[in-house]
Design a protein around this motif. Structure first.
Motif, PDB file in Angstrom:
ATOM      1  N   TYR A 309       0.858  -1.182   0.000  1.00  0.00           N
ATOM      2  CA  TYR A 309       0.000   0.000   0.000  1.00  0.00           C
ATOM      3  C   TYR A 309       0.896   1.234   0.000  1.00  0.00           C
ATOM      4  CZ  TYR A 309      -3.803  -3.162   1.266  1.00  0.00           C
ATOM      5  OH  TYR A 309      -4.728  -4.189   1.263  1.00  0.00           O
ATOM      6  N   VAL A 310       0.663   2.147  -0.946  1.00  0.00           N
ATOM      7  CA  VAL A 310       1.465   3.371  -1.036  1.00  0.00           C
ATOM      8  C   VAL A 310       0.532   4.566  -0.853  1.00  0.00           C
ATOM      9  CG1 VAL A 310       2.978   4.795  -2.456  1.00  0.00           C
ATOM     10  CG2 VAL A 310       3.144   2.296  -2.579  1.00  0.00           C
ATOM     11  N   LEU A 311       0.830   5.402   0.132  1.00  0.00           N
ATOM     12  CA  LEU A 311       0.068   6.626   0.362  1.00  0.00           C
ATOM     13  C   LEU A 311       0.716   7.739  -0.452  1.00  0.00           C
ATOM     14  CD1 LEU A 311      -0.403   6.343   4.243  1.00  0.00           C
ATOM     15  CD2 LEU A 311      -1.667   5.208   2.389  1.00  0.00           C
ATOM     16  N   CYS A 312      -0.089   8.435  -1.243  1.00  0.00           N
ATOM     17  CA  CYS A 312       0.476   9.381  -2.210  1.00  0.00           C
ATOM     18  C   CYS A 312      -0.396  10.626  -2.318  1.00  0.00           C
ATOM     19  CB  CYS A 312       0.621   8.714  -3.570  1.00  0.00           C
ATOM     20  SG  CYS A 312      -0.957   8.158  -4.287  1.00  0.00           S
ATOM     21  N   GLY A 313       0.099  11.615  -3.054  1.00  0.00           N
ATOM     22  CA  GLY A 313      -0.656  12.843  -3.236  1.00  0.00           C
ATOM     23  C   GLY A 313       0.058  13.816  -4.146  1.00  0.00           C
ATOM     24  N   GLY A 314      -0.323  15.070  -4.052  1.00  0.00           N
ATOM     25  CA  GLY A 314       0.186  16.098  -4.948  1.00  0.00           C
ATOM     26  C   GLY A 314       1.614  16.536  -4.695  1.00  0.00           C
ATOM     27  N   HIS A 315       2.300  15.915  -3.730  1.00  0.00           N
ATOM     28  CA  HIS A 315       3.731  16.167  -3.503  1.00  0.00           C
ATOM     29  C   HIS A 315       4.572  14.925  -3.785  1.00  0.00           C
ATOM     30  CE1 HIS A 315       1.940  19.554  -1.391  1.00  0.00           C
ATOM     31  NE2 HIS A 315       3.123  20.125  -1.326  1.00  0.00           N
TER      32      HIS A 315
END
Length: 450
Positions: A309-315
């Protein structure tokens, strides 16, 4: 004598036939023309989009402006710096103060929410914490009309003056207080890891703020501890990781991917007609910048997992996006959060070394390679879409990274039990920061061609 006359006659004919274009121009050392002529030559050689570059144009422009005139309209990441000129460096709150903000509106009030605070940074030393809410910047209250301008002012200042409140569902808002922060340095960030018991699982959570050169040892230690505690699920938090060293990203991939060999292809770099294509195995990619930790040592700490599971976003950018894209041929990658930055290019620094011993110089970071995984999959300049789309800030109470109540981690834990529906929070409008350049780390690779 006849031979001499013929030679002189032939030479004069050759000289007469030469055009101005045949005569190389030289420029006075230190002038804009001297610098920009060098910039153009380097870009023509290394730049991925070199064939679409314009002509030399106006060489008298300031070098930073001239470099920008050569950059492809689809290229958000190439830049040039002068080592003695701080204003040429990419600007960000992270670099200046060691934190960054997002903006949101709740019940008519605009807040700046502290997304993260770097360890031992000026922000941390002055009491800033993730989840705090900013109500005023520089003495001016935040509003829909001014929050973007106030953020821009914050980027340009050396001293930040912030009015803060904290909020918890249990106790509500605290009394406002003012925090003053001066610019300063933030150093290498620690990797944070823990084992979370959840239902019938032991979940290894690891938050990686940056892929710096030499990170492999820290990653190995964290995964060895996971293995000692029989971890059977892994969550990798890359939401604020802007990239860095490809060898360190490779080390993490070696720790995660099941059933791989050192000779399996891991990454493909595609350059222009000068650079061609470079394919690298896991071992080759690791050894570009890593000599202390071997492929075999990393594999010895590999967990018996089939998914991550990889938590990701706009950075999430650059080397962090490599983790997501380049692990897909080998295992299930479940991403949770928002779309990533879309930095699918790599660079190596190109330095102006014409003046021997000069400390102050121009350094170019042009996009040189496009990035692809072992299956040839890439072209994610628009960003990588997450498996589960979920906004990080849906409630006024924002929990620390690694807290089981933190919204992205909570979603990952729920997904392990088969529930992949996005968690719903209260109605909060996230506000966009307008007209801001994406600041991310250049993907560090060794210079592979002259």
């Amino acid at each position: 004598m006849k031979k001499l006359i013929l030679i002189l006659l032939f030479a004069s004919i050759l000289f007469a036939c030469q055009t101005n274009d045949d005569i190389p121009l030289t420029y006075e050392e230190g002038t804009n023309e001297y610098i920009n002529d060098w910039i153009y030559t380097q870009m023509k050689r290394y730049y991925y989009w070199n064939e679409s570059m314009p002509g030399k144009g106006n060489l008298s422009l300031p070098p930073k402006e001239y470099f920008g005139s050569l950059v492809n309209k689809n290229d958000r990441f190439s830049y040039a710096i002068h080592t003695s000129s701080a204003e040429t460096f990419p600007q960000s709150l992270q670099n200046s103060f060691g934190f960054d903000l997002s903006f949101m509106e709740y019940e008519g009030q605009v807040y700046g929410v502290v997304m993260y605070v770097l360890s031992k940074s000026p922000a941390e030393r002055n009491g800033l914490e993730r989840g705090q809410l900013i109500t005023a910047i520089g003495g001016t209250a935040l509003s829909q009309e001014n929050y973007n301008n106030l953020y821009q002012n914050l980027l340009a200042t050396k001293d930040a003056k912030l009015q803060m409140v904290s909020y918890s569902e249990k106790s509500g808002f605290t009394v406002p207080k003012q925090i003053n922060i001066s610019q300063g340095f933030s150093f290498l960030q620690p990797v944070l890891s823990q084992v979370i018991p959840y239902q019938n699982n032991k979940v290894g959570y690891i938050e990686i703020p940056h892929f710096y050169v030499g990170l492999s040892k820290s990653l190995l230690n964290a995964f060895q501890e996971f293995k000692n505690q029989s971890v059977n699920e892994v969550v990798v938090d890359l939401r604020y990781n802007g990239g860095g060293d490809v060898s360190s990203a490779t080390a993490l991939s070696i720790l995660l991917a099941p059933n791989i060999q050192s000779t399996n292809q891991f990454i493909r770099f595609k350059g222009n007609s000068n650079g061609g294509e470079v394919n690298q195995t896991f071992k080759e990619s690791l050894e570009m910048n890593e000599s202390q930790v071997s492929f075999e040592a990393l594999r010895a700490a590999h967990l018996q997992i089939r998914r991550v599971y990889v938590l990701c976003g706009g950075h999430t950018a650059s080397a962090s996006e490599i983790i997501i894209n380049n692990l897909k041929p080998f295992m299930e990658v479940i991403t949770i959060g928002e779309k990533t930055v879309g930095k699918d290019v790599a660079s190596f620094p190109v330095e102006d070394d014409r003046i021997v011993g000069a400390q102050a110089k121009w350094v170019l970071y042009p996009a040189i390679y496009k990035l692809f995984n072992a299956n040839g999959e890439g072209n994610y300049a628009a960003g990588l879409q997450p498996t589960v789309v979920l906004k990080e800030f849906q409630e006024l109470e924002v929990f620390p990274l690694g807290n089981m109540n933190e919204i992205l981690l909570k979603q990952a834990l729920n997904s392990m039990s088969g529930n992949r529906r996005s968690i719903k929070g209260m109605t909060i409008q996230t506000l966009k920061k307008q007209n801001l350049n994406v600041v991310s780390e250049p993907l560090v690779i060794k210079k592979t061609w002259p």
